[in-house]
Design a protein around this motif. Sequence first.
Motif, PDB file in Angstrom:
ATOM      1  N   ALA A 194      -5.570  -4.512  -1.249  1.00 35.76           N
ATOM      2  CA  ALA A 194      -6.953  -4.092  -1.812  1.00 35.76           C
ATOM      3  C   ALA A 194      -8.357  -4.265  -0.867  1.00 35.76           C
ATOM      4  O   ALA A 194      -9.721  -3.069  -1.426  1.00 35.76           O
ATOM      5  N   CYS A 195      -8.052  -5.394  -0.103  1.00 37.64           N
ATOM      6  CA  CYS A 195      -9.507  -5.548   1.138  1.00 37.64           C
ATOM      7  C   CYS A 195      -9.190  -3.760   1.938  1.00 37.64           C
ATOM      8  O   CYS A 195     -10.330  -3.233   1.959  1.00 37.64           O
ATOM      9  N   LEU A 196      -8.518  -3.487   1.765  1.00 40.08           N
ATOM     10  CA  LEU A 196      -8.241  -2.496   2.598  1.00 40.08           C
ATOM     11  C   LEU A 196      -9.254  -0.713   2.055  1.00 40.08           C
ATOM     12  O   LEU A 196      -9.605  -0.353   2.401  1.00 40.08           O
ATOM     13  N   ALA A 197      -8.385  -1.658   0.522  1.00 40.13           N
ATOM     14  CA  ALA A 197      -9.401   0.097  -0.068  1.00 40.13           C
ATOM     15  C   ALA A 197     -10.489  -0.175  -0.040  1.00 40.13           C
ATOM     16  O   ALA A 197     -11.631   1.231  -0.336  1.00 40.13           O
ATOM     17  N   GLU A 198     -11.167  -1.574  -0.476  1.00 38.74           N
ATOM     18  CA  GLU A 198     -12.314  -1.387  -0.428  1.00 38.74           C
ATOM     19  C   GLU A 198     -12.944  -0.847   0.608  1.00 38.74           C
ATOM     20  O   GLU A 198     -13.809  -0.005   0.385  1.00 38.74           O
ATOM     21  N   GLU A 199     -12.623  -1.179   1.319  1.00 34.56           N
ATOM     22  CA  GLU A 199     -13.354  -0.906   2.878  1.00 34.56           C
ATOM     23  C   GLU A 199     -13.394   0.536   3.484  1.00 34.56           C
ATOM     24  O   GLU A 199     -14.413   0.710   3.542  1.00 34.56           O
ATOM     25  N   LEU A 200     -11.882   0.632   3.476  1.00 34.83           N
ATOM     26  CA  LEU A 200     -12.375   2.456   3.202  1.00 34.83           C
ATOM     27  C   LEU A 200     -13.232   3.586   2.368  1.00 34.83           C
ATOM     28  O   LEU A 200     -13.487   4.672   2.564  1.00 34.83           O
ATOM     29  N   SER A 201     -12.738   3.149   0.792  1.00 36.75           N
ATOM     30  CA  SER A 201     -13.847   3.727  -0.332  1.00 36.75           C
ATOM     31  C   SER A 201     -15.976   3.397  -0.044  1.00 36.75           C
ATOM     32  O   SER A 201     -15.934   4.628  -0.308  1.00 36.75           O
ATOM     33  N   SER A 202     -15.537   2.154   0.434  1.00 37.71           N
ATOM     34  CA  SER A 202     -17.465   2.242   0.931  1.00 37.71           C
ATOM     35  C   SER A 202     -17.888   2.888   2.163  1.00 37.71           C
ATOM     36  O   SER A 202     -18.905   2.665   2.387  1.00 37.71           O
ATOM     37  N   ARG A 203     -17.062   2.609   2.883  1.00 39.07           N
ATOM     38  CA  ARG A 203     -16.961   4.330   3.827  1.00 39.07           C
ATOM     39  C   ARG A 203     -16.993   5.347   3.922  1.00 39.07           C
ATOM     40  O   ARG A 203     -17.480   6.860   4.929  1.00 39.07           O
ATOM     41  N   GLY A 204     -17.107   6.195   2.596  1.00 38.76           N
ATOM     42  CA  GLY A 204     -17.066   7.222   1.780  1.00 38.76           C
ATOM     43  C   GLY A 204     -15.816   7.800   1.253  1.00 38.76           C
ATOM     44  O   GLY A 204     -15.568   9.185   1.226  1.00 38.76           O
ATOM     45  N   ALA A 205     -14.523   7.767   2.297  1.00 33.66           N
ATOM     46  CA  ALA A 205     -12.956   7.998   1.510  1.00 33.66           C
ATOM     47  C   ALA A 205     -12.648   7.729   0.715  1.00 33.66           C
ATOM     48  O   ALA A 205     -13.115   6.813  -0.462  1.00 33.66           O
ATOM     49  N   SER A 206     -11.601   8.517  -0.090  1.00 35.15           N
ATOM     50  CA  SER A 206     -11.196   8.404  -1.637  1.00 35.15           C
ATOM     51  C   SER A 206      -9.613   7.879  -1.357  1.00 35.15           C
ATOM     52  O   SER A 206      -9.425   7.962   0.025  1.00 35.15           O
ATOM     53  N   VAL A 207      -9.498   7.318  -1.698  1.00 34.32           N
ATOM     54  CA  VAL A 207      -8.672   6.312  -1.764  1.00 34.32           C
ATOM     55  C   VAL A 207      -8.161   6.158  -3.005  1.00 34.32           C
ATOM     56  O   VAL A 207      -8.059   5.872  -3.893  1.00 34.32           O
ATOM     57  N   LEU A 208      -6.476   6.176  -3.144  1.00 34.42           N
ATOM     58  CA  LEU A 208      -5.272   5.997  -3.982  1.00 34.42           C
ATOM     59  C   LEU A 208      -4.525   4.801  -3.672  1.00 34.42           C
ATOM     60  O   LEU A 208      -3.752   4.807  -2.396  1.00 34.42           O
ATOM     61  N   VAL A 209      -4.236   3.631  -3.970  1.00 42.12           N
ATOM     62  CA  VAL A 209      -3.498   2.583  -4.296  1.00 42.12           C
ATOM     63  C   VAL A 209      -2.110   2.908  -5.102  1.00 42.12           C
ATOM     64  O   VAL A 209      -2.835   2.674  -6.801  1.00 42.12           O
ATOM     65  N   LEU A 210      -1.040   2.694  -4.488  1.00 43.53           N
ATOM     66  CA  LEU A 210      -0.018   2.296  -5.503  1.00 43.53           C
ATOM     67  C   LEU A 210       1.235   1.442  -4.968  1.00 43.53           C
ATOM     68  O   LEU A 210       1.272   1.017  -4.200  1.00 43.53           O
ATOM     69  N   ASP A 211       1.130   0.834  -6.549  1.00 38.54           N
ATOM     70  CA  ASP A 211       1.738  -0.492  -6.078  1.00 38.54           C
ATOM     71  C   ASP A 211       3.030  -0.526  -7.654  1.00 38.54           C
ATOM     72  O   ASP A 211       2.855   0.178  -8.728  1.00 38.54           O
ATOM     73  N   SER A 212       4.012  -1.000  -7.134  1.00 37.72           N
ATOM     74  CA  SER A 212       5.127  -0.926  -7.569  1.00 37.72           C
ATOM     75  C   SER A 212       5.121  -2.294  -9.209  1.00 37.72           C
ATOM     76  O   SER A 212       5.665  -1.607  -9.963  1.00 37.72           O
ATOM     77  N   CYS A 270     -10.891  -9.568   7.013  1.00 34.33           N
ATOM     78  CA  CYS A 270     -10.691  -9.052   8.022  1.00 34.33           C
ATOM     79  C   CYS A 270     -10.036  -8.025   8.430  1.00 34.33           C
ATOM     80  O   CYS A 270     -10.323  -7.504   9.337  1.00 34.33           O
ATOM     81  N   THR A 271      -8.990  -8.253   8.572  1.00 34.10           N
ATOM     82  CA  THR A 271      -7.745  -6.969   7.927  1.00 34.10           C
ATOM     83  C   THR A 271      -8.247  -5.385   8.179  1.00 34.10           C
ATOM     84  O   THR A 271      -8.556  -4.588   8.772  1.00 34.10           O
ATOM     85  N   GLY A 272      -9.349  -5.730   6.956  1.00 33.95           N
ATOM     86  CA  GLY A 272      -9.678  -4.529   5.479  1.00 33.95           C
ATOM     87  C   GLY A 272     -10.912  -3.730   7.035  1.00 33.95           C
ATOM     88  O   GLY A 272     -10.464  -3.037   7.120  1.00 33.95           O
ATOM     89  N   LYS A 273     -11.475  -4.926   7.138  1.00 32.38           N
ATOM     90  CA  LYS A 273     -12.884  -4.032   8.230  1.00 32.38           C
ATOM     91  C   LYS A 273     -11.915  -3.566   9.561  1.00 32.38           C
ATOM     92  O   LYS A 273     -12.593  -2.637   9.919  1.00 32.38           O
ATOM     93  N   GLY A 274     -11.123  -4.156   9.675  1.00 34.12           N
ATOM     94  CA  GLY A 274     -10.769  -3.735  11.289  1.00 34.12           C
ATOM     95  C   GLY A 274     -10.333  -2.549  10.845  1.00 34.12           C
ATOM     96  O   GLY A 274     -10.073  -1.804  11.729  1.00 34.12           O
ATOM     97  N   LEU A 275      -9.203  -2.169  10.605  1.00 36.29           N
ATOM     98  CA  LEU A 275      -8.795  -1.290   9.944  1.00 36.29           C
ATOM     99  C   LEU A 275      -8.908  -0.154   9.269  1.00 36.29           C
ATOM    100  O   LEU A 275      -8.814   1.083   9.782  1.00 36.29           O
ATOM    101  N   ALA A 276     -10.044  -0.245   8.690  1.00 37.79           N
ATOM    102  CA  ALA A 276     -11.225   0.605   8.456  1.00 37.79           C
ATOM    103  C   ALA A 276     -11.890   1.084   9.511  1.00 37.79           C
ATOM    104  O   ALA A 276     -12.141   2.860   9.924  1.00 37.79           O
ATOM    105  N   THR A 277     -11.833   0.369  10.255  1.00 41.21           N
ATOM    106  CA  THR A 277     -12.940   0.628  11.229  1.00 41.21           C
ATOM    107  C   THR A 277     -12.053   1.957  12.262  1.00 41.21           C
ATOM    108  O   THR A 277     -12.765   2.919  12.413  1.00 41.21           O
ATOM    109  N   GLY A 278     -11.122   1.236  12.473  1.00 35.57           N
ATOM    110  CA  GLY A 278      -9.869   2.431  13.397  1.00 35.57           C
ATOM    111  C   GLY A 278      -9.904   3.435  12.706  1.00 35.57           C
ATOM    112  O   GLY A 278      -9.815   4.673  13.375  1.00 35.57           O
ATOM    113  N   LEU A 279      -9.831   3.581  11.252  1.00 35.80           N
ATOM    114  CA  LEU A 279      -9.057   5.106  10.821  1.00 35.80           C
ATOM    115  C   LEU A 279      -9.896   5.895  10.434  1.00 35.80           C
ATOM    116  O   LEU A 279     -10.815   7.167  10.505  1.00 35.80           O
ATOM    117  N   VAL A 280     -11.245   4.923  10.350  1.00 38.50           N
ATOM    118  CA  VAL A 280     -12.413   6.276   9.411  1.00 38.50           C
ATOM    119  C   VAL A 280     -13.543   6.470  11.533  1.00 38.50           C
ATOM    120  O   VAL A 280     -13.962   7.763  11.485  1.00 38.50           O
TER     121      VAL A 280
END
Length: 367
Positions: free
Chosen positions: A21-39, A336-346
């Motif tokens: 969830a934190c990663l999804a928020e970080e990515l979407s706040s950077r303008g990315a389109s995000v799909l979360v799949l949870d079982s 903190c993980t979400g912020k760091g990974l989103a910065t790496g991905l974007v």
Amino acid sequence: MPSSPSSLPDFALVGGGLVGACLAEELSSRGASVLVLDSGTEPGHATNRAAGVAVPSLRYLGDREFYDWLRTAKRDLDADMARLEPEYGAFGVARPILRALRETDATTYGEVLDAIGVGAWVDGDELASAAPGLKLPPSRRYLLDEDGLMIDGRRYLDSVRRRCLDQGVTWQQGCTVREVSAEQAAVAVRTDGGTVHADRVVITAGAWSSGKGLAESTGIRPQRGQMAVLRTEENLSCILSSAYYLAPGVGDDIIVGATEEDAGFADHVTTEGIGHLLRFATTAMPGLGDSVPVELRAGLRPVSGTGRPLVGALPGHERIFVSAGHAGHGLLSARCTGKGLATGLVDDDWDALPYSMCPSHPLDGAA
């Protein structure tokens, strides 16, 4: 449901706990389109069952880079509380933490703790006033840190998820992912309901992050943590961290936990495990002998072979990433993980993530 190449989301996240969830928020706040799949029928299996102690553990002091990153994570979590609670409701409460250390550990880490300013040593009358109601063995050294924190994982996840939905994240609950595989121009995510494609995929499925049809396994495994929630008239003013911990919850209850067991995916409590916890609780705080156990629960922490989270690209894959293995500090470090990974991905900037968390280390067999 199948997706056409023209409608590919930038990212599909497999797993909707707090890390996802934190990663999804970080990515979407950077303008990315995000799909979360949870079982699950609801998001956050491990998140919802966590005890809630959100403080950097001294067990990581031997790795200063990682321990300092956890201290940064604590500041990010504090910022999350200030940002999200006014809009979505309270999910955390500040509590001092009293750590009971063996003399050998106090000697080993004393200089480091003093140098970085983590807490203050207390004894005698100071100890009695800092921890009223506790019966503490004199053979231990005690470190009191006023910067402790308790988090209600379910409420925290709900706040982040609602922010994700407000930002346009697509969230599919009850969607079991069977396989993730790289194709020529996208990544295919095969679910019980069909195949979804995305430009890139991040595995954020906690203890369930290994496998998924990948050529390599992440090596992440479940570790069971049992805990008990006690209702009592006793007042506990601080978090006690010792062999186990005793902590005032976000509400009025007291939480005692947690075991660390290799029990596979068995997420039930046991008589032996709960017995150990209750003996610890009543020994440390005799007044709890009249308390009422109102909840017994067990969660599955995701742990890796290195003892560090795995965050980054899976070796041999340019479009498949992982963010899992946060063990007992997922509530503390998810943001903190979400912020760091989103910065790496974007932005292709990976400097905010400790190198020890690179997935290539455990997959190559390095310690």
